[in-house]
Design a protein around this motif. Structure first.
Motif, PDB file in Angstrom:
ATOM      1  N   TYR A 528      21.453  -3.650 -18.691  1.00  0.00           N
ATOM      2  CA  TYR A 528      22.085  -3.970 -17.225  1.00  0.00           C
ATOM      3  C   TYR A 528      23.406  -3.209 -16.915  1.00  0.00           C
ATOM      4  O   TYR A 528      24.158  -2.933 -17.873  1.00  0.00           O
ATOM      5  CB  TYR A 528      22.390  -5.419 -16.786  1.00  0.00           C
ATOM      6  N   GLY A 529      23.411  -2.177 -15.838  1.00  0.00           N
ATOM      7  CA  GLY A 529      24.628  -1.301 -15.823  1.00  0.00           C
ATOM      8  C   GLY A 529      24.797  -0.929 -14.452  1.00  0.00           C
ATOM      9  O   GLY A 529      23.985  -0.974 -13.552  1.00  0.00           O
ATOM     10  N   HIS A 530      25.944  -0.333 -14.354  1.00  0.00           N
ATOM     11  CA  HIS A 530      26.361   0.324 -13.051  1.00  0.00           C
ATOM     12  C   HIS A 530      26.732   1.745 -13.388  1.00  0.00           C
ATOM     13  O   HIS A 530      27.151   2.199 -14.388  1.00  0.00           O
ATOM     14  CB  HIS A 530      27.610  -0.542 -12.466  1.00  0.00           C
ATOM     15  N   PHE A 531      26.468   2.613 -12.063  1.00  0.00           N
ATOM     16  CA  PHE A 531      26.708   3.988 -12.229  1.00  0.00           C
ATOM     17  C   PHE A 531      27.319   4.416 -11.164  1.00  0.00           C
ATOM     18  O   PHE A 531      27.378   3.910  -9.927  1.00  0.00           O
ATOM     19  CB  PHE A 531      25.437   4.794 -12.471  1.00  0.00           C
ATOM     20  N   TYR A 532      28.208   5.387 -11.233  1.00  0.00           N
ATOM     21  CA  TYR A 532      28.810   6.200 -10.204  1.00  0.00           C
ATOM     22  C   TYR A 532      28.701   7.655 -10.144  1.00  0.00           C
ATOM     23  O   TYR A 532      28.969   8.045 -11.197  1.00  0.00           O
ATOM     24  CB  TYR A 532      30.558   5.747 -10.149  1.00  0.00           C
ATOM     25  N   GLN A 533      28.357   8.136  -9.226  1.00  0.00           N
ATOM     26  CA  GLN A 533      28.078   9.666  -9.409  1.00  0.00           C
ATOM     27  C   GLN A 533      29.205  10.417  -7.996  1.00  0.00           C
ATOM     28  O   GLN A 533      29.092  10.249  -7.075  1.00  0.00           O
ATOM     29  CB  GLN A 533      26.467  10.069  -8.854  1.00  0.00           C
ATOM     30  N   PRO A 534      30.047  11.107  -8.765  1.00  0.00           N
ATOM     31  CA  PRO A 534      30.841  11.886  -7.881  1.00  0.00           C
ATOM     32  C   PRO A 534      30.132  12.642  -6.818  1.00  0.00           C
ATOM     33  O   PRO A 534      29.121  13.402  -7.010  1.00  0.00           O
ATOM     34  CB  PRO A 534      31.599  12.886  -8.873  1.00  0.00           C
ATOM     35  N   PRO A 535      30.664  13.028  -5.683  1.00  0.00           N
ATOM     36  CA  PRO A 535      29.935  13.385  -4.511  1.00  0.00           C
ATOM     37  C   PRO A 535      30.211  14.981  -4.562  1.00  0.00           C
ATOM     38  O   PRO A 535      30.838  15.505  -5.080  1.00  0.00           O
ATOM     39  CB  PRO A 535      30.564  12.861  -3.251  1.00  0.00           C
ATOM     40  N   PRO A 536      29.146  15.598  -3.839  1.00  0.00           N
ATOM     41  CA  PRO A 536      29.528  17.125  -3.526  1.00  0.00           C
ATOM     42  C   PRO A 536      30.568  17.073  -2.744  1.00  0.00           C
ATOM     43  O   PRO A 536      31.044  16.164  -2.008  1.00  0.00           O
ATOM     44  CB  PRO A 536      27.924  17.568  -2.726  1.00  0.00           C
ATOM     45  N   LEU A 553      26.876  14.973  16.827  1.00  0.00           N
ATOM     46  CA  LEU A 553      26.878  15.107  15.223  1.00  0.00           C
ATOM     47  C   LEU A 553      28.450  15.115  15.100  1.00  0.00           C
ATOM     48  O   LEU A 553      29.179  15.972  15.721  1.00  0.00           O
ATOM     49  CB  LEU A 553      26.073  15.918  14.352  1.00  0.00           C
ATOM     50  N   SER A 554      28.670  14.467  14.086  1.00  0.00           N
ATOM     51  CA  SER A 554      30.158  14.595  13.601  1.00  0.00           C
ATOM     52  C   SER A 554      29.918  14.566  12.124  1.00  0.00           C
ATOM     53  O   SER A 554      28.798  14.625  11.504  1.00  0.00           O
ATOM     54  CB  SER A 554      31.004  13.570  13.980  1.00  0.00           C
ATOM     55  N   TYR A 555      31.060  14.978  11.326  1.00  0.00           N
ATOM     56  CA  TYR A 555      31.072  15.319   9.866  1.00  0.00           C
ATOM     57  C   TYR A 555      32.225  14.275   9.256  1.00  0.00           C
ATOM     58  O   TYR A 555      33.169  14.293   9.597  1.00  0.00           O
ATOM     59  CB  TYR A 555      31.706  16.467   9.583  1.00  0.00           C
ATOM     60  N   VAL A 556      31.530  13.609   8.129  1.00  0.00           N
ATOM     61  CA  VAL A 556      32.205  12.602   7.454  1.00  0.00           C
ATOM     62  C   VAL A 556      32.297  12.701   6.016  1.00  0.00           C
ATOM     63  O   VAL A 556      31.039  13.214   5.440  1.00  0.00           O
ATOM     64  CB  VAL A 556      31.761  11.049   7.681  1.00  0.00           C
ATOM     65  N   PRO A 557      33.299  12.933   5.291  1.00  0.00           N
ATOM     66  CA  PRO A 557      33.169  13.408   3.882  1.00  0.00           C
ATOM     67  C   PRO A 557      32.203  12.363   3.220  1.00  0.00           C
ATOM     68  O   PRO A 557      32.125  11.278   3.380  1.00  0.00           O
ATOM     69  CB  PRO A 557      34.742  13.167   3.209  1.00  0.00           C
ATOM     70  N   LEU A 558      31.763  12.942   2.230  1.00  0.00           N
ATOM     71  CA  LEU A 558      30.666  12.214   1.293  1.00  0.00           C
ATOM     72  C   LEU A 558      31.418  11.562   0.393  1.00  0.00           C
ATOM     73  O   LEU A 558      32.273  11.944  -0.275  1.00  0.00           O
ATOM     74  CB  LEU A 558      29.743  13.165   0.765  1.00  0.00           C
ATOM     75  N   GLY A 648      27.061   9.614   5.443  1.00  0.00           N
ATOM     76  CA  GLY A 648      28.295  10.777   4.899  1.00  0.00           C
ATOM     77  C   GLY A 648      27.565  12.196   5.271  1.00  0.00           C
ATOM     78  O   GLY A 648      26.343  12.427   5.281  1.00  0.00           O
ATOM     79  N   GLY A 649      28.494  13.180   5.449  1.00  0.00           N
ATOM     80  CA  GLY A 649      27.951  14.209   5.729  1.00  0.00           C
ATOM     81  C   GLY A 649      27.866  14.540   7.210  1.00  0.00           C
ATOM     82  O   GLY A 649      28.487  14.151   7.952  1.00  0.00           O
TER      83      GLY A 649
END
Length: 779
Positions: A528-536, A553-558, A648-649
């Protein structure tokens, strides 16, 4: 990185200010040298040697010899009969034990990364000169790891049909459950955020949505370990798969060179010249390669049109053993690739009707450049304590070039990323605990040029060229506790800090258990575990953002993807065969995906509110050096779904607009969801140094994005598809090997994907036939 900053703050002070300053500086220097992402291509072997009365044998000579090269390690048993060999690259080995008055003993073993293999040997009294012949590397259940793993070596790559070509990922898709290619990207376990580790060093790349080129030429790989979830805290953040590459080092060469030449239909050729040599302390390997074909990317229709590719590159690996305590390793690669974007030449067919325009006049191309270098210092303090320090550099460029008259619009993109960082680790064994800790971090400089010219007159030209800087810093600590030989408990925690357009922190635990049933030797595992993936870090700005605003459309940082995974599985060994079955469930927030900019072949990363991916997986492997050959099977029954809107994006604006921004409640299939994937293969050894191999692939069909007429496919999923690949070869003396390869021998064609990426729809690869010559010589 925070650690670097806190250390930097100490340096200007006078060291005589106080003892605390000196202690803090010393601690910083120790952490900088001896911490970070674990040396993940290495494992350890330790064991006991005893006689038939179970009395320890002192002074026994232990030799561990790589199955396919001259790489060797030695040790001598202590008065208690114990021995330890640390920092051994993963792969297949032959272990030999010799002691006076006892018969020599040999055993074949397979080492995985970050594993500690514990062995017990009983030597028999020698009455006559005895020797042992090794016929097979036994597939053994691994009680040291909770991670499901697939190990592929250079023999597998050389004999599997099509697997050794520069632009091929068959070494993964043929052996790994739930791994497949669609819209020219490798997907695994329902996602496409995958990590490549070269010589144990994690090579960062946030432009995954823009790259289709290979990470490394398969012919430069000695061993590839594929990890599928359930990672220790020391191993990365990409939830869906980690590819851990042990490159060629030259230990398999003695002033040897090899020339590989191929020729086949589609005017294809895939060529390489490699050289290598080694001494007791130094080994080197270098290669140059070039490839071209009239078939490159998955075509938009059944027959490829405007679909050529070419590429070239070089790779080198240097290993220097300065002394028994210090080893230095350098790997470096540079390559360039070009792909034509496939066309649909018929403006009146159903594909063009569904898209709303024809791709007949698209003469676009994709240019990609990639280079990296990683230097590793491996220091052995003792047989139980090892540290690693690895500075690295990575350059990646993905440039989509459109012709000015593309219709309805001509889009251009040039994404350039520079990454410079450091990874390091320290690991030690104390009593029954294997403890490791470390840091990993890099600074990123990104330049993303986007432009669009609207040849249908719908809008004025737009462009943007933002320059972004970002950084990632991570630390981890973990403990692997082994109270008995049949039980392993793991617990660890990983911390991530990302800074860019946004700043994010994550602290996530990972725990697991592996339990071996005595006598049966079955191993049950759970995680059992958690992961975090840094965004582009891709962003929209300027006139391109204004254009997006005028189109709702608008843009929101990922934001970074955050995942929760639980998994359980079992390994069942039987007479050298190994069956591995597992079940996993991954729940994701801010699931990373991609979408197009308008009606174009340029697509940018986005995040979706959430995803749920669940599957049953199965692999079956025969003994790895079975004298008749080696059989393999992989199967996945998987469901990959998403939920909620894009968060996001490029997102819908305003989000409250029920007409434009409505998303149906509940889960729906991801565009690359395929319920059943099966691969069956066999690499066989025949008389007269002849080998034959085949691989059969079955896919039940990916989710259908267009179910309404004029599309002929109205179901929720596209049609199933089956392909068969075969190869037949023969070695002449030690110098020449000739083989014939037939990929998709039946030329069965199926629509894999109807999303708009790189030229529209995507059909599977057509029949490809080619011959290969390998010529080995001294230099």
């Amino acid at each position: 990185m925070r650690l670097f900053i806190s250390c930097y703050e100490v340096l200007p002070r006078q060291l005589s200010d106080d003892g605390a300053t000196v202690r803090k500086l010393s601690l910083c220097l120790f952490l900088l040298i001896n911490s970070a992402a674990h040396a993940t291509i290495f494992g350890n072997v330790h064991g006991l040697v005893h006689d038939p009365q179970h009395r320890p044998i002192a002074g026994a000579k232990i030799t561990l010899h790589a199955a396919h090269s001259a790489l060797a390690f030695t040790a001598t048993s202590t008065p208690e009969g114990a021995f330890e060999i640390p920092a051994i690259p993963l792969g297949d080995y032959i272990l030999t034990i010799a002691a006076p008055t006892f018969a020599d003993l040999q055993q074949t073993i397979t080492l995985t990364a970050d594993s500690t293999t514990t062995l017990h040997f009983q030597l028999s009294i020698a009455t006559v000169k005895q020797s042992t012949t090794v016929e097979a590397t036994q597939q053994q259940a691994n009680v040291d790891s909770v991670t499901p793993q697939t190990l592929i070596d250079r023999i597998d790559i050389a004999q599997t049909p099509g697997a050794d070509r520069t632009n091929s990922l068959a070494m993964i898709t043929d052996f790994v459950p739930g791994a497949y290619m669609t819209h020219d990207m490798l997907h695994m376990r329902g996602g496409h955020e995958l990590s490549w580790l070269i010589d144990g060093v994690n090579i960062p790349n946030t432009n995954i949505a823009a790259n289709v080129g290979p990470a490394i030429d398969p012919k430069d790989i000695d061993t590839l370990e594929v990890d599928r979830g359930s990672y220790n805290a020391s191993l990365g953040d990409r939830t869906y798969g980690v590819f851990n590459v042990v490159p060629r080092t030259g230990f398999e060469r003695n002033r040897d060179a090899e020339l590989v030449l191929t020729a086949g239909n589609f005017y294809q050729t895939n060529d390489q010249l490699s050289l290598g040599d080694h001494t007791e302390k130094f080994a080197w390997f270098a290669s140059l390669n070039a490839n071209r074909s009239s078939y490159g990317l998955q075509p938009a229709i059944e027959q490829p049109v405007h679909d050529a590719e070419n590429g070239y590159g070089g790779f080198t690996s240097l290993v220097y053993n300065r002394d028994p305590a210090n080893q230095f390793r350098l790997v470096a690669q540079a390559r360039a690739d070009y792909y034509q974007i496939p066309q649909d030449p018929n403006p009146n067919d159903w594909q063009s009707t569904v898209l709303g325009y024809a791709t007949t006049q698209l003469y676009d191309g994709e240019h990609e450049n990639d280079s990296y270098a990683a230097l590793t210092w491996l220091h052995t303090f003792s047989p139980t304590t090892v540290s690693q320090l690895s500075p690295f550099f990575h350059f990646n460029q993905a440039g989509y070039a459109a012709k000015p008259n593309d219709y309805p619009d001509a889009t251009t993109a040039n994404e350039i990323g520079f990454y410079a960082g450091l990874q390091s680790s320290v690991s030690t064994t104390i009593a029954k605990n294997s403890i490791s800790a470390g840091i990993y971090g890099y600074a990123q400089h990104e330049s993303d040029f986007f432009a669009a010219a609207f040849n249908d007159g719908s809008n004025a030209p737009v462009s943007t060229n933002p320059v972004i800087t970002a950084g990632v810093e991570e630390t981890y600590i973990e403990d692997k506790y082994k109270p008995t030989t049949w039980l392993t408990l793991t617990a660890g925690e990983r911390q991530s800090h990302f800074s860019g357009a946004i700043t994010e922190d994550a602290l996530y635990p990972r725990v697991g258990i592996a339990l071996q049933i005595p006598k049966l030797n079955w191993v049950f595992r759970a995680f059992y575990g958690h992961f975090y993936q840094p965004p582009p870090v891709t962003t929209l700005s300027g006139s391109l953002l204004d254009y997006a605003n005028t189109n709702g459309l608008s843009y929101v940082p990922l934001h970074g993807e955050r995942n929760e995974e639980h998994q359980f599985g079992v390994q069942i060994p039987y007479r050298g065969w190994l069956l591995d079955a597992d079940n996993f469930v991954t729940r994701s927030r801010s699931f990373l995906d991609h979408q197009n900019i308008g009606e174009s072949s340029v697509f940018i990363p986005v995040t979706v509110q959430g995803a749920l991916i669940q599957a049953w997986e199965l692999t079956l492997r025969s003994p790895h050096l079975w004298r008749f050959g080696q059989a393999h099977l992989s199967y996945s029954n998987q469901l990959a779904q998403q939920i909620g809107p894009v968060t996001g994006g490029a997102i819908c604006d305003p989000a409250t607009d029920p007409g434009a921004c409505y998303v149906a409640p509940g889960y729906s299939a991801l565009d690359h969801d395929q319920r059943n994937t099966l691969n069956i293969g066999f690499n066989g050894n025949l008389p007269y140094r002849i080998f034959a191999s085949f691989n059969a692939y079955y896919g039940s069909g990916f989710s259908n994005g267009y179910q309404d007429p004029p599309s002929p496919y109205t179901g929720a999923y596209l049609p199933p598809h089956t392909t068969v690949d075969i190869a037949l070869g023969k070695s002449f003396s030690e110098r020449y090997t000739v083989s014939l390869n037939a990929l998709n021998i039946g030329n069965t064609r199926a629509l894999l994907d109807n999303s708009l990426t790189f030229g529209g729809f995507h059909y599977n690869d057509p029949r490809q036939l080619y011959a290969e010559l390998r010529y080995r010589f001294k230099f």
